[in-house]
Motif scaffolding. Structure first.
Motif, mmCIF file in Angstrom:
data_model
loop_
_atom_site.group_PDB
_atom_site.id
_atom_site.type_symbol
_atom_site.label_atom_id
_atom_site.label_comp_id
_atom_site.label_asym_id
_atom_site.label_seq_id
_atom_site.Cartn_x
_atom_site.Cartn_y
_atom_site.Cartn_z
ATOM 1 N N ILE A 1 8.098 1.173 -6.231
ATOM 2 C CA ILE A 1 7.422 2.044 -5.274
ATOM 3 C C ILE A 1 5.934 2.096 -5.610
ATOM 4 O O ILE A 1 5.553 2.351 -6.746
ATOM 5 N N SER A 2 5.113 1.841 -4.615
ATOM 6 C CA SER A 2 3.663 1.931 -4.769
ATOM 7 C C SER A 2 3.190 3.226 -4.115
ATOM 8 O O SER A 2 3.462 3.469 -2.936
ATOM 9 N N LYS A 3 2.487 4.032 -4.875
ATOM 10 C CA LYS A 3 1.972 5.288 -4.327
ATOM 11 C C LYS A 3 0.940 5.037 -3.235
ATOM 12 O O LYS A 3 0.831 5.801 -2.274
ATOM 13 N N THR B 1 4.666 -0.434 11.449
ATOM 14 C CA THR B 1 5.435 0.516 12.255
ATOM 15 C C THR B 1 5.726 1.718 11.364
ATOM 16 O O THR B 1 5.290 1.760 10.212
ATOM 17 N N LYS B 2 6.463 2.676 11.862
ATOM 18 C CA LYS B 2 6.785 3.833 11.023
ATOM 19 C C LYS B 2 7.785 3.480 9.935
ATOM 20 O O LYS B 2 7.981 4.233 8.988
ATOM 21 N N ASN B 3 8.430 2.291 10.062
ATOM 22 C CA ASN B 3 9.465 1.901 9.108
ATOM 23 C C ASN B 3 9.019 0.874 8.083
ATOM 24 O O ASN B 3 9.678 0.708 7.055
ATOM 25 N N LYS C 1 1.190 6.227 0.576
ATOM 26 C CA LYS C 1 0.073 6.956 1.188
ATOM 27 C C LYS C 1 -0.281 6.340 2.542
ATOM 28 O O LYS C 1 -0.564 7.060 3.515
ATOM 29 N N ALA C 2 -0.275 5.010 2.621
ATOM 30 C CA ALA C 2 -0.578 4.327 3.881
ATOM 31 C C ALA C 2 0.463 4.655 4.945
ATOM 32 O O ALA C 2 0.125 4.902 6.106
ATOM 33 N N MET C 3 1.742 4.679 4.552
ATOM 34 C CA MET C 3 2.814 4.966 5.505
ATOM 35 C C MET C 3 2.753 6.411 5.975
ATOM 36 O O MET C 3 3.003 6.705 7.149
ATOM 37 N N GLU C 4 2.425 7.328 5.069
ATOM 38 C CA GLU C 4 2.366 8.745 5.437
ATOM 39 C C GLU C 4 1.150 9.055 6.300
ATOM 40 O O GLU C 4 1.223 9.842 7.238
ATOM 41 N N SER C 5 0.014 8.431 5.976
ATOM 42 C CA SER C 5 -1.222 8.696 6.730
ATOM 43 C C SER C 5 -1.324 7.868 7.996
ATOM 44 O O SER C 5 -2.147 8.156 8.867
ATOM 45 N N LYS C 6 -0.479 6.814 8.082
ATOM 46 C CA LYS C 6 -0.524 5.885 9.213
ATOM 47 C C LYS C 6 -1.895 5.217 9.338
ATOM 48 O O LYS C 6 -2.334 4.871 10.429
ATOM 49 N N GLU C 7 -2.554 5.074 8.190
ATOM 50 C CA GLU C 7 -3.861 4.432 8.126
ATOM 51 C C GLU C 7 -3.875 3.410 6.989
ATOM 52 O O GLU C 7 -3.201 3.606 5.977
ATOM 53 N N PRO C 8 -4.635 2.312 7.131
ATOM 54 C CA PRO C 8 -4.749 1.351 6.020
ATOM 55 C C PRO C 8 -5.354 2.015 4.791
ATOM 56 O O PRO C 8 -6.235 2.869 4.911
ATOM 57 N N VAL C 9 -4.887 1.630 3.626
ATOM 58 C CA VAL C 9 -5.399 2.164 2.361
ATOM 59 C C VAL C 9 -5.919 0.996 1.535
ATOM 60 O O VAL C 9 -5.187 0.039 1.267
ATOM 61 N N VAL C 10 -7.179 1.072 1.128
ATOM 62 C CA VAL C 10 -7.798 0.033 0.295
ATOM 63 C C VAL C 10 -8.056 0.628 -1.081
ATOM 64 O O VAL C 10 -8.582 1.736 -1.196
ATOM 65 N N GLY C 11 -7.657 -0.086 -2.125
ATOM 66 C CA GLY C 11 -7.857 0.421 -3.477
ATOM 67 C C GLY C 11 -7.559 -0.644 -4.510
ATOM 68 O O GLY C 11 -7.398 -1.827 -4.188
ATOM 69 N N LYS C 12 -7.451 -0.221 -5.759
ATOM 70 C CA LYS C 12 -7.187 -1.152 -6.851
ATOM 71 C C LYS C 12 -5.735 -1.594 -6.842
ATOM 72 O O LYS C 12 -4.839 -0.820 -6.531
ATOM 73 N N VAL D 1 2.975 -8.509 0.178
ATOM 74 C CA VAL D 1 4.197 -7.716 0.026
ATOM 75 C C VAL D 1 4.512 -6.964 1.309
ATOM 76 O O VAL D 1 3.619 -6.582 2.067
ATOM 77 N N ILE D 2 5.805 -6.777 1.583
ATOM 78 C CA ILE D 2 6.279 -5.899 2.659
ATOM 79 C C ILE D 2 6.959 -4.708 1.999
ATOM 80 O O ILE D 2 7.747 -4.875 1.056
ATOM 81 N N PHE D 3 6.655 -3.502 2.498
ATOM 82 C CA PHE D 3 7.260 -2.298 1.934
ATOM 83 C C PHE D 3 7.817 -1.426 3.057
ATOM 84 O O PHE D 3 7.423 -1.566 4.229
ATOM 85 N N ASN D 4 8.749 -0.542 2.695
ATOM 86 C CA ASN D 4 9.365 0.320 3.702
ATOM 87 C C ASN D 4 8.612 1.637 3.836
ATOM 88 O O ASN D 4 7.533 1.805 3.272
ATOM 89 N N GLU D 5 9.193 2.578 4.582
ATOM 90 C CA GLU D 5 8.491 3.844 4.856
ATOM 91 C C GLU D 5 8.273 4.684 3.607
ATOM 92 O O GLU D 5 7.466 5.621 3.604
ATOM 93 N N PHE D 6 9.014 4.366 2.506
ATOM 94 C CA PHE D 6 8.858 5.101 1.255
ATOM 95 C C PHE D 6 7.892 4.412 0.281
ATOM 96 O O PHE D 6 7.750 4.826 -0.868
ATOM 97 N N GLY D 7 7.240 3.333 0.753
ATOM 98 C CA GLY D 7 6.330 2.589 -0.120
ATOM 99 C C GLY D 7 7.071 1.675 -1.086
ATOM 100 O O GLY D 7 6.473 1.148 -2.027
ATOM 101 N N GLU D 8 8.353 1.460 -0.853
ATOM 102 C CA GLU D 8 9.188 0.644 -1.748
ATOM 103 C C GLU D 8 9.126 -0.823 -1.337
ATOM 104 O O GLU D 8 9.239 -1.159 -0.150
#
Length: 539
Positions: free
Chosen positions: A148-150, A180-182, A154-165, A122-129
């Motif tokens: 929208i995926s929380k 990118t930031k977008n 979280k990944a977009m806000e932290s600018k870090e990869p997020v691994v989870g369920k 999946v590709i998502f925007n800066e809002f996780g959408e």
């Protein structure tokens, strides 16, 4: 003359700035009027001369550098810097174009990423959408567009990869990576998870049992103690009597005990003593010889005890068994041998008996409806399964488990349960226990619309919404004789309400304060007042 020299220097600097920033560079007067503009190729754009650039005008007016939008290309960033009588402005148009090209490249590669990852990409925007997503077979999941995926947010806000369920497939893991930031992209391993689950189901089919202790969901102290005891006695040979209200999962425990025992490679045979007439129960339990009765099969038939030889027999609703059959069952348990109906030769058996009941057998014994000696034979080890109202902390844990389970079944993508919904679920008495809760969540998931991101009260069955109360109403306070003190009772009630609220929201302090209708400061103070400081550290 000095100003003229400064202007010439700025003009010579514009092509370098445009190339360096990857966009446009311009110089304007203090009214924001363009004097000279260069693109990233070093070419002057003469047709823009004289146009007002609002960002530059505002920077001159406020006398400070400003960041804003490009006047030439939508979505491009720009800055403006006042320098005496002029304003220097630059934008990052080329960087934006490169980013757009990068995003398009990811879109084209997404089906291949999904195939390699063995799941959804999946590709998502800066809002996780979600912008676009594909299955591993290259099919676009258009029904999930806009979700929208929380975790993505979280990944977009932290600018870090997020691994989870993964929220779309129970048991799958997902990775969300900001590019990118977008925009960012993610993928999960749902194919591997589904293959593993299918293999697990096939193994359980071969075992003739579906459940193990891992399938018993819950984190409450009452349930964990019950599971620990059941797991401990699984290695023994003694009979087990399981007590539990309807819907608590008595057979689930019985199967789990069998699968944790040395008998797991042998048969697990279940018989519901309340679902069949006495004559059929007898023939099913003990078997029969050819010609034992009208309709008897040629060659006869082995009963449940013979089928379970070396394994486990589960007698569900043992309280419903007629007294005459109880006598015959007692003899089998005492002698460890069974005689078929119409037969004379006893057959030795090695069977572990697990029985269950939702009634108090001591009451039935007093009423003459159940044999006391049979009770003692069955009740060597007694396991009482707590009802859902005894393990309230598990209500939301189970609700989330069923929600994720039905996400996969119904093609939904619900991630959260609304706070008001949690209150309704937590305050219901659940007479049907886990089975009732599962049915309610299944109903709710059927009611979820495409644009819904969380379970709302409107999705629940109407009888739950009509009977909903506040968290405070769900707390029961026991006052012992001789301790009827209003102040103490009120303090104890408040303490229980606060603990209950924290368990409902999984110890999130802000949510607990919202649920209780108090500020977080007040919540912290009351935790200290009631000796609940350890809750401050829970996350």
């Amino acid at each position: 003359m000095e100003t003229h020299l400064e202007f010439n220097q700025l003009v010579r600097l514009l092509p370098i700035l445009a190339q360096t920033t990857g966009g446009y560079a311009a110089i304007t007067d203090n009214e924001g009027r363009r004097i000279s503009t260069f693109d990233y190729n070093g070419q002057e754009i003469t047709n823009l001369k004289g146009q007002i650039y609002e960002l530059a005008r505002k920077a001159a007016q406020e006398g400070k550098p400003l960041v804003g939008s490009s006047q030439i290309v939508d979505l491009a960033d720009a800055w403006a810097l006042p320098l005496g009588n002029f304003v220097l402005a630059c934008s990052n148009v080329e960087r934006l174009k490169r980013e757009q090209k990068l995003q398009e490249a990811f879109k084209r590669a997404l089906p291949m990423i999904a195939q390699v990852a063995g799941g959804e990409a999946v590709i998502f925007n800066e809002f996780g959408e979600r912008i676009i997503s594909y299955d591993s077979d290259g099919t676009e999941r258009s029904q999930l567009k806009g979700r929208i995926s929380k975790q993505a947010l979280k990944a977009m806000e932290s600018k870090e990869p997020v691994v989870g369920k993964s929220f779309s497939i129970h048991g799958a893991m997902a990775v969300r990576i900001p590019i990118t930031k977008n925009f960012g992209f993610g993928f999960n391993n749902e194919n591997a998870s589904q293959r593993q689950q299918k293999l697990y189901e096939e193994v359980k089919k071969l075992q003739n049992t579906r459940y193990t202790f891992e399938d018993i969901i819950g984190e409450s102290e009452a349930l964990l103690k019950t599971k620990s005891m059941a797991n401990f006695v699984a290695n023994g040979i003694s009979s087990i009597l399981i007590y539990g209200e309807t819907g608590t999962g008595k057979e689930l425990f019985a199967q789990s005990i069998h699968n944790a025992s040395p008998r797991r490679a042998k048969q697990f045979v279940a018989l519901n003593c309340g679902a069949l007439p006495a004559t059929l129960i007898e023939s099913n339990l003990f078997g029969y010889e050819e010609g034992a009765f009208t309709g008897a099969k040629k060659g006869g038939s082995p009963g449940a005890f013979e089928q379970a030889d070396g394994g486990t027999i589960f007698l569900d609703e043992i309280s419903e068994m007629e007294l005459g059959l109880q006598t015959k069952l007692l003899r089998v348990l005492q002698e460890r041998e069974v005689v078929r109906i119409g037969g004379l030769k006893p057959k030795k058996i090695d069977v572990r008996v697990i029985a269950s009941t939702n009634k108090d057998l001591n009451v039935l014994i007093a009423e003459g409806k159940f044999r006391q000696d049979l009770f003692y034979r069955l009740n060597v080890v007694q396991i009482k399964i707590p009802s859902l109202k005894e393990r309230q902390a598990d209500i939301i844990v189970l609700a989330r488990y069923f929600m994720l389970k039905y996400n996969a079944s119904f093609g939904k993508a619900i991630e959260e349960i609304d706070l008001e919904t949690i209150k309704i679920l937590q305050n219901h008495t659940w007479p049907g226990n886990v089975r009732e809760l599962q049915n309610c969540i299944e109903h709710a998931m059927n009611m979820v619309g495409r644009d819904d991101f969380e379970l709302l009260p409107k999705h629940l069955p109407s009888y739950l919404r009509q009977r909903s109360t506040s968290v405070k109403d769900a707390v029961v306070l026991e006052i012992k004789p001789g301790s009827l003190n209003l102040g103490d009772a009120l303090r104890e009630a408040e303490r229980k309400i606060i603990k209950e609220a924290l368990q409902v929201v999984k110890y999130k302090k802000v949510k607990a304060a919202q649920l209780l209708g108090i500020s977080t400061t007040t919540l912290w103070r009351k935790l200290c007042e009631h000796g609940l400081e350890d809750y401050l550290e829970r996350k």
